[in-house]
Scaffold this motif. Structure first.
Motif, PDB file in Angstrom:
ATOM      1  N   GLY A 111       0.813  -1.208   0.000  1.00  0.00           N
ATOM      2  CA  GLY A 111       0.000   0.000   0.000  1.00  0.00           C
ATOM      3  C   GLY A 111       0.844   1.255   0.000  1.00  0.00           C
ATOM      4  O   GLY A 111       0.540   2.231  -0.699  1.00  0.00           O
ATOM      5  N   LEU A 112       1.927   1.249   0.766  1.00  0.00           N
ATOM      6  CA  LEU A 112       2.797   2.422   0.839  1.00  0.00           C
ATOM      7  C   LEU A 112       3.537   2.673  -0.475  1.00  0.00           C
ATOM      8  O   LEU A 112       3.979   3.792  -0.736  1.00  0.00           O
ATOM      9  N   ALA A 113       3.680   1.636  -1.293  1.00  0.00           N
ATOM     10  CA  ALA A 113       4.341   1.795  -2.583  1.00  0.00           C
ATOM     11  C   ALA A 113       3.454   2.487  -3.608  1.00  0.00           C
ATOM     12  O   ALA A 113       3.942   2.971  -4.633  1.00  0.00           O
ATOM     13  N   HIS A 114       2.140   2.545  -3.340  1.00  0.00           N
ATOM     14  CA  HIS A 114       1.195   3.199  -4.247  1.00  0.00           C
ATOM     15  C   HIS A 114       1.068   4.663  -3.830  1.00  0.00           C
ATOM     16  O   HIS A 114       0.688   4.959  -2.689  1.00  0.00           O
ATOM     17  N   PRO A 115       1.374   5.622  -4.699  1.00  0.00           N
ATOM     18  CA  PRO A 115       1.434   7.033  -4.280  1.00  0.00           C
ATOM     19  C   PRO A 115       0.150   7.568  -3.674  1.00  0.00           C
ATOM     20  O   PRO A 115       0.195   8.359  -2.721  1.00  0.00           O
ATOM     21  N   ARG A 116      -1.018   7.152  -4.171  1.00  0.00           N
ATOM     22  CA  ARG A 116      -2.276   7.690  -3.645  1.00  0.00           C
ATOM     23  C   ARG A 116      -2.725   6.962  -2.379  1.00  0.00           C
ATOM     24  O   ARG A 116      -3.155   7.600  -1.415  1.00  0.00           O
ATOM     25  N   VAL A 145      -0.553   7.329   5.380  1.00  0.00           N
ATOM     26  CA  VAL A 145       0.207   8.275   6.199  1.00  0.00           C
ATOM     27  C   VAL A 145      -0.741   9.146   7.014  1.00  0.00           C
ATOM     28  O   VAL A 145      -0.474   9.471   8.179  1.00  0.00           O
ATOM     29  N   ALA A 146      -1.877   9.521   6.426  1.00  0.00           N
ATOM     30  CA  ALA A 146      -2.869  10.303   7.169  1.00  0.00           C
ATOM     31  C   ALA A 146      -3.342   9.538   8.405  1.00  0.00           C
ATOM     32  O   ALA A 146      -3.458  10.098   9.500  1.00  0.00           O
ATOM     33  N   ILE A 147      -3.613   8.251   8.244  1.00  0.00           N
ATOM     34  CA  ILE A 147      -4.021   7.412   9.372  1.00  0.00           C
ATOM     35  C   ILE A 147      -2.909   7.323  10.408  1.00  0.00           C
ATOM     36  O   ILE A 147      -3.139   7.477  11.612  1.00  0.00           O
ATOM     37  N   HIS A 148      -1.690   7.088   9.939  1.00  0.00           N
ATOM     38  CA  HIS A 148      -0.559   6.918  10.857  1.00  0.00           C
ATOM     39  C   HIS A 148      -0.238   8.200  11.624  1.00  0.00           C
ATOM     40  O   HIS A 148       0.091   8.162  12.813  1.00  0.00           O
ATOM     41  N   GLU A 149      -0.349   9.340  10.950  1.00  0.00           N
ATOM     42  CA  GLU A 149       0.018  10.604  11.568  1.00  0.00           C
ATOM     43  C   GLU A 149      -1.074  11.156  12.482  1.00  0.00           C
ATOM     44  O   GLU A 149      -0.784  11.854  13.455  1.00  0.00           O
ATOM     45  N   ALA A 150      -2.332  10.858  12.177  1.00  0.00           N
ATOM     46  CA  ALA A 150      -3.438  11.443  12.953  1.00  0.00           C
ATOM     47  C   ALA A 150      -4.501  10.392  13.255  1.00  0.00           C
ATOM     48  O   ALA A 150      -5.618  10.455  12.740  1.00  0.00           O
ATOM     49  N   PRO A 151      -4.189   9.408  14.103  1.00  0.00           N
ATOM     50  CA  PRO A 151      -5.153   8.338  14.400  1.00  0.00           C
ATOM     51  C   PRO A 151      -6.407   8.841  15.104  1.00  0.00           C
ATOM     52  O   PRO A 151      -7.449   8.188  15.049  1.00  0.00           O
ATOM     53  N   GLY A 152      -6.320   9.991  15.781  1.00  0.00           N
ATOM     54  CA  GLY A 152      -7.469  10.515  16.507  1.00  0.00           C
ATOM     55  C   GLY A 152      -8.421  11.331  15.666  1.00  0.00           C
ATOM     56  O   GLY A 152      -9.494  11.723  16.150  1.00  0.00           O
ATOM     57  N   GLU A 153      -8.069  11.580  14.414  1.00  0.00           N
ATOM     58  CA  GLU A 153      -8.945  12.343  13.520  1.00  0.00           C
ATOM     59  C   GLU A 153     -10.229  11.544  13.249  1.00  0.00           C
ATOM     60  O   GLU A 153     -10.227  10.310  13.229  1.00  0.00           O
ATOM     61  N   ALA A 154     -11.332  12.256  13.031  1.00  0.00           N
ATOM     62  CA  ALA A 154     -12.625  11.598  12.765  1.00  0.00           C
ATOM     63  C   ALA A 154     -12.675  11.151  11.308  1.00  0.00           C
ATOM     64  O   ALA A 154     -13.428  11.694  10.479  1.00  0.00           O
ATOM     65  N   TRP A 155     -11.874  10.141  11.001  1.00  0.00           N
ATOM     66  CA  TRP A 155     -11.782   9.680   9.619  1.00  0.00           C
ATOM     67  C   TRP A 155     -13.049   8.955   9.181  1.00  0.00           C
ATOM     68  O   TRP A 155     -13.629   8.192   9.939  1.00  0.00           O
ATOM     69  N   THR A 156     -13.431   9.219   7.952  1.00  0.00           N
ATOM     70  CA  THR A 156     -14.489   8.461   7.279  1.00  0.00           C
ATOM     71  C   THR A 156     -13.894   7.961   5.976  1.00  0.00           C
ATOM     72  O   THR A 156     -12.808   8.399   5.545  1.00  0.00           O
ATOM     73  N   LEU A 157     -14.592   7.047   5.328  1.00  0.00           N
ATOM     74  CA  LEU A 157     -14.110   6.548   4.052  1.00  0.00           C
ATOM     75  C   LEU A 157     -13.978   7.698   3.052  1.00  0.00           C
ATOM     76  O   LEU A 157     -13.010   7.760   2.276  1.00  0.00           O
ATOM     77  N   GLU A 158     -14.928   8.630   3.092  1.00  0.00           N
ATOM     78  CA  GLU A 158     -14.898   9.765   2.174  1.00  0.00           C
ATOM     79  C   GLU A 158     -13.671  10.652   2.421  1.00  0.00           C
ATOM     80  O   GLU A 158     -13.008  11.100   1.479  1.00  0.00           O
ATOM     81  N   ALA A 213      -6.454  10.635  -0.502  1.00  0.00           N
ATOM     82  CA  ALA A 213      -5.789   9.872  -1.555  1.00  0.00           C
ATOM     83  C   ALA A 213      -6.023  10.466  -2.941  1.00  0.00           C
ATOM     84  O   ALA A 213      -5.381  10.037  -3.914  1.00  0.00           O
ATOM     85  N   GLY A 214      -6.943  11.435  -3.041  1.00  0.00           N
ATOM     86  CA  GLY A 214      -7.243  12.020  -4.335  1.00  0.00           C
ATOM     87  C   GLY A 214      -7.962  11.057  -5.257  1.00  0.00           C
ATOM     88  O   GLY A 214      -7.740  11.056  -6.476  1.00  0.00           O
ATOM     89  N   MET A 215      -8.846  10.223  -4.672  1.00  0.00           N
ATOM     90  CA  MET A 215      -9.555   9.206  -5.441  1.00  0.00           C
ATOM     91  C   MET A 215     -11.037   9.259  -5.119  1.00  0.00           C
ATOM     92  O   MET A 215     -11.442   9.819  -4.097  1.00  0.00           O
ATOM     93  N   SER A 216     -11.846   8.636  -5.972  1.00  0.00           N
ATOM     94  CA  SER A 216     -13.261   8.511  -5.656  1.00  0.00           C
ATOM     95  C   SER A 216     -13.420   7.510  -4.524  1.00  0.00           C
ATOM     96  O   SER A 216     -12.533   6.680  -4.277  1.00  0.00           O
ATOM     97  N   ARG A 217     -14.546   7.583  -3.840  1.00  0.00           N
ATOM     98  CA  ARG A 217     -14.792   6.708  -2.691  1.00  0.00           C
ATOM     99  C   ARG A 217     -14.678   5.233  -3.087  1.00  0.00           C
ATOM    100  O   ARG A 217     -14.010   4.450  -2.424  1.00  0.00           O
ATOM    101  N   THR A 218     -15.331   4.858  -4.189  1.00  0.00           N
ATOM    102  CA  THR A 218     -15.342   3.449  -4.618  1.00  0.00           C
ATOM    103  C   THR A 218     -13.967   3.006  -5.083  1.00  0.00           C
ATOM    104  O   THR A 218     -13.480   1.927  -4.706  1.00  0.00           O
ATOM    105  N   THR A 223      -9.185  -0.237  -4.347  1.00  0.00           N
ATOM    106  CA  THR A 223      -7.727  -0.264  -4.511  1.00  0.00           C
ATOM    107  C   THR A 223      -7.028  -0.533  -3.188  1.00  0.00           C
ATOM    108  O   THR A 223      -6.065  -1.311  -3.123  1.00  0.00           O
ATOM    109  N   PHE A 224      -7.500   0.106  -2.125  1.00  0.00           N
ATOM    110  CA  PHE A 224      -6.915  -0.097  -0.792  1.00  0.00           C
ATOM    111  C   PHE A 224      -7.014  -1.568  -0.394  1.00  0.00           C
ATOM    112  O   PHE A 224      -6.022  -2.174   0.041  1.00  0.00           O
ATOM    113  N   LYS A 225      -8.185  -2.157  -0.552  1.00  0.00           N
ATOM    114  CA  LYS A 225      -8.380  -3.565  -0.159  1.00  0.00           C
ATOM    115  C   LYS A 225      -7.498  -4.485  -1.000  1.00  0.00           C
ATOM    116  O   LYS A 225      -6.900  -5.436  -0.481  1.00  0.00           O
ATOM    117  N   ASP A 226      -7.404  -4.215  -2.301  1.00  0.00           N
ATOM    118  CA  ASP A 226      -6.587  -5.059  -3.178  1.00  0.00           C
ATOM    119  C   ASP A 226      -5.111  -5.005  -2.793  1.00  0.00           C
ATOM    120  O   ASP A 226      -4.421  -6.025  -2.802  1.00  0.00           O
TER     121      ASP A 226
END
Length: 267
Positions: A161-166, A172-185, A191-196, A201-204
């Motif tokens: 996953g880290l080898a893929h630029p997006r 890195v966002a997750i690693h740097e700010a685990p307390g942020e109210a992250w949503t899939l959106e 990542a600069g990508m659509s939700r789907t 891509t993340f799961k793959d």
């Protein structure tokens, strides 16, 4: 919230530092020619023509995996042998590595530059040698992680996953700010990508859903913070849980014991 991404010296996204900060490298020298050599998972070999080869087999729960490259070749001798174990949350990086990495150092000058002084510390012992050897092994492990990521040595998992630029930007966002109210959106936006597209891509690449990875990361940090003596309420806030009760339920489901108890008490 704007996540303060770390950058490397060239201004690009630093994909590893937030993980390396939580990685602990432990090194034990082993004796070339002694019985301890069988436990070494880090070795440097020299061939008759002076060529050097580095071998590293990350320790799994069941020990060193099977790998023909661990043993020296017919014309190789052992210069360095050590047992390197990894602890801390950063161990996820090690788990993402192949069972065995074998690198001819003539092909990797940046690795060779660190290995050369490491060999000197073993073959020409001086005061402080053990401390220097430990530090150099830590640097070698970090450079091996870079090598594995840049060369695509992992088929799936965190390094993939880290080898893929997006996808790396979201990780890195997750690693740097685990307390942020992250949503899939929000992660897809990072990542600069659509939700789907992001979710698929993340799961793959990583082998787990983005929200599943986020939950695991938060809980791994939480356990480390609790072991360091931090209070449950403070840890729940740090890791982005809505309440201590919600944190306690998630923690108990993941680890099988309450965050107010130590693992030995839950066994």
């Amino acid at each position: 919230m704007q996540v303060p991404y770390r950058t490397s010296f060239n201004g690009k996204l630093d994909r590893l530092s937030s993980l390396i900060d939580r990685l602990r490298v432990h090194v034990a020298n082993t004796l070339a020619g002694g019985t301890e050599l069988d436990t070494a998972n880090f070795r440097i070999y020299k061939s008759d023509d002076e060529a050097l080869r580095l071998v590293f087999c990350p320790l799994r729960q069941d020990g060193i995996g099977d790998c023909a490259d661990v043993a020296p070749g017919e014309r190789e001798t052992t210069l360095v042998a050590a047992r390197i174990t990894i602890s801390g949350i950063g161990r996820q990086l090690i788990n993402a590595l192949p069972d065995c990495i074998s690198v001819p150092l003539a092909e990797e000058p940046y690795l060779n530059a660190v290995v050369t002084p490491l060999i000197e510390e073993v073959t020409q012992p001086r005061c402080g040698g053990q401390a220097v050897f430990q530090r150099l092994c830590e640097v070698v492990v970090i450079r091996l992680l870079r090598h594995a990521m840049e060369e695509g040595k992992a088929d799936t998992g965190l390094l993939n996953g880290l080898a893929h630029p997006r996808i790396a930007a979201a990780l890195v966002a997750i690693h740097e700010a685990p307390g942020e109210a992250w949503t899939l959106e929000k992660l897809a936006t990072a990542a600069g990508m659509s939700r789907t597209q992001f979710a698929v891509t993340f799961k793959d690449l990583v082998g787990i859903t983005p929200m599943g990875y986020l939950s695991n990361w938060r809980l791994d940090i939480a356990r480390a913070e609790l072991e360091a003596g931090r209070q449950v309420k403070a840890v729940a806030t740090l890791c982005g849980f809505a309440s201590p009760a919600a944190f306690s339920r998630a923690f108990s489901r993941r680890f099988g014991y309450s965050p107010k108890k130590r693992p030995v008490e839950a066994a």
